[in-house]
Write a protein that holds these residues in place. Structure first.
Motif, short mmCIF file in Angstrom:
data_model
loop_
_atom_site.label_atom_id
_atom_site.label_comp_id
_atom_site.label_asym_id
_atom_site.label_seq_id
_atom_site.Cartn_x
_atom_site.Cartn_y
_atom_site.Cartn_z
N LEU A 1 0.83 -1.20 0.00
CA LEU A 1 0.00 0.00 0.00
C LEU A 1 0.87 1.25 0.00
O LEU A 1 2.01 1.23 0.48
N PHE A 2 0.28 2.36 -0.48
CA PHE A 2 1.01 3.61 -0.57
C PHE A 2 0.14 4.76 -0.05
O PHE A 2 -0.94 5.02 -0.59
N GLY A 3 0.62 5.40 1.01
CA GLY A 3 -0.07 6.57 1.54
C GLY A 3 -1.40 6.29 2.19
O GLY A 3 -2.28 7.16 2.22
N ILE A 4 -1.56 5.10 2.76
CA ILE A 4 -2.80 4.73 3.43
C ILE A 4 -2.59 4.82 4.94
O ILE A 4 -1.77 4.09 5.51
N ASP A 5 -3.32 5.70 5.60
CA ASP A 5 -3.17 5.88 7.04
C ASP A 5 -3.60 4.64 7.81
O ASP A 5 -4.56 3.95 7.43
N GLY A 6 -2.89 4.35 8.89
CA GLY A 6 -3.31 3.30 9.80
C GLY A 6 -2.89 1.90 9.42
O GLY A 6 -3.27 0.94 10.09
N SER A 7 -2.12 1.74 8.36
CA SER A 7 -1.69 0.40 7.94
C SER A 7 -0.17 0.30 8.02
O SER A 7 0.54 1.13 7.44
N GLU A 8 0.32 -0.74 8.69
CA GLU A 8 1.76 -0.97 8.76
C GLU A 8 2.33 -1.43 7.43
O GLU A 8 3.54 -1.39 7.21
N GLN A 9 1.45 -1.86 6.52
CA GLN A 9 1.91 -2.29 5.19
C GLN A 9 2.03 -1.13 4.21
O GLN A 9 2.47 -1.32 3.08
N SER A 10 1.67 0.06 4.66
CA SER A 10 1.67 1.21 3.76
C SER A 10 2.91 2.07 3.98
O SER A 10 3.32 2.32 5.11
N ILE A 11 3.49 2.54 2.88
CA ILE A 11 4.58 3.51 2.98
C ILE A 11 4.14 4.79 2.26
O ILE A 11 3.28 4.76 1.36
N SER A 12 4.71 5.91 2.66
CA SER A 12 4.34 7.18 2.07
C SER A 12 4.94 7.30 0.67
O SER A 12 5.99 6.72 0.38
N PRO A 13 4.28 8.04 -0.22
CA PRO A 13 4.87 8.27 -1.54
C PRO A 13 6.26 8.89 -1.46
O PRO A 13 7.13 8.56 -2.27
N ALA A 14 6.47 9.78 -0.48
CA ALA A 14 7.79 10.41 -0.35
C ALA A 14 8.85 9.37 -0.01
O ALA A 14 9.96 9.40 -0.56
N ARG A 15 8.54 8.44 0.89
CA ARG A 15 9.50 7.40 1.24
C ARG A 15 9.74 6.46 0.05
O ARG A 15 10.87 6.04 -0.20
N PHE A 16 8.67 6.16 -0.67
CA PHE A 16 8.81 5.29 -1.84
C PHE A 16 9.73 5.93 -2.87
O PHE A 16 10.64 5.28 -3.41
#
Length: 255
Positions: free
Chosen positions: A36-51
């Motif tokens: 996932l990308f940029g989804i709040d509340g999920s440990e599987q999500s990373i921010s677009p900036a980090r990606f």
């Protein structure tokens, strides 16, 4: 002995300057898994900036980014790769792949493998990609498709017959909706055993991807290829360490 011609930084068939086997022992590939990308509340999500930071780092390090299909051909012995290689796999058919990750992959010209569980798209789930979005990503020339089963179930807990259906139905839907017949399979949750791997192989897939920390090398099992999960809490240091360890192995193989 097969020979390859130079192109995109490695050797392909046709060139007589270097035999295939001269390069294989030192290759180390790290397969990255994103959800996932940029989804709040999920440990599987990373921010677009980090990606984007990760994409920029990979390119700055001279790491060749290839597709899962190309890694498969390396393991089959028909494609020689450079010493340091990465594969980016994006799982689970989530729309953030298109809205947040794809623009960055396109900006940097980076190829990736999209592992789709087809039921989510077929049922028009609110969080899922649409087939129009999938076709657009494929048409970009950057996106390779892989099957991620149909229902995204734990295949090591399902019957052999149900697993056979999962492997075949997902591929047939992908081919019907996109015109692309996927050649690799991605186990949901990484769950697999000998029987599940045999189902994927018998269904005609050329390789299957699971989970694990180890880099891929010549002789790695084609139906249990490890992938390193990139999570919300994965630091750049942790990511770089995976490639540092792979490079150390590569140097030892050349010694």
């Amino acid at each position: 002995m097969a020979h390859l011609h130079r192109g995109r930084g490695w050797l392909r068939r046709g060139d007589t300057s270097a035999p295939l086997r001269q390069l294989l022992p030192e290759t180390r590939a790290t397969v990255l898994l994103y959800h996932l990308f940029g989804i709040d509340g999920s440990e599987q999500s990373i921010s677009p900036a980090r990606f984007e930071e990760q994409l920029t780092w990979l390119q700055s390090q001279g790491i060749e980014i290839i597709t899962a299909g190309e890694l498969t051909r390396f393991l089959e012995g028909s494609l020689a790769l450079p010493a340091s290689v990465a594969v980016l796999t994006l799982d689970d058919s989530h729309k953030s792949t298109y809205t947040r990750a794809f623009p960055l992959l396109k900006k940097h010209g980076i190829r990736f493998t999209l592992a789709l569980n087809t039921e989510a798209i077929e049922r028009h789930r609110a969080e899922a990609l649409t087939w129009e979005q999938v076709r657009e990503m494929v048409a970009s020339g950057l996106c390779e498709l892989a099957s991620h089963s149909h229902i995204h179930g734990h295949m090591d807990r399902l019957t052999r017959e149900r697993n056979r259906e999962e492997a075949e139905l997902s591929r047939s839907i992908l081919e019907a909706r996109t015109g692309v017949r996927p050649e690799v399979f991605v186990f949901p949750f990484g769950g697999n055993d000998a029987a599940v791997r045999k189902v994927a192989e018998d269904a005609g897939y050329r390789a299957a991807f699971a989970l694990g920390m180890s880099p891929v090398r010549e002789g790695s099992p084609r139906f249990q290829i490890p992938r390193y999960g990139v999570m919300k809490g994965t630091s750049m240091r942790a990511l770089a360490e995976r490639f540092h360890e792979a490079r150390e192995e590569s140097e030892q193989a050349k010694a």
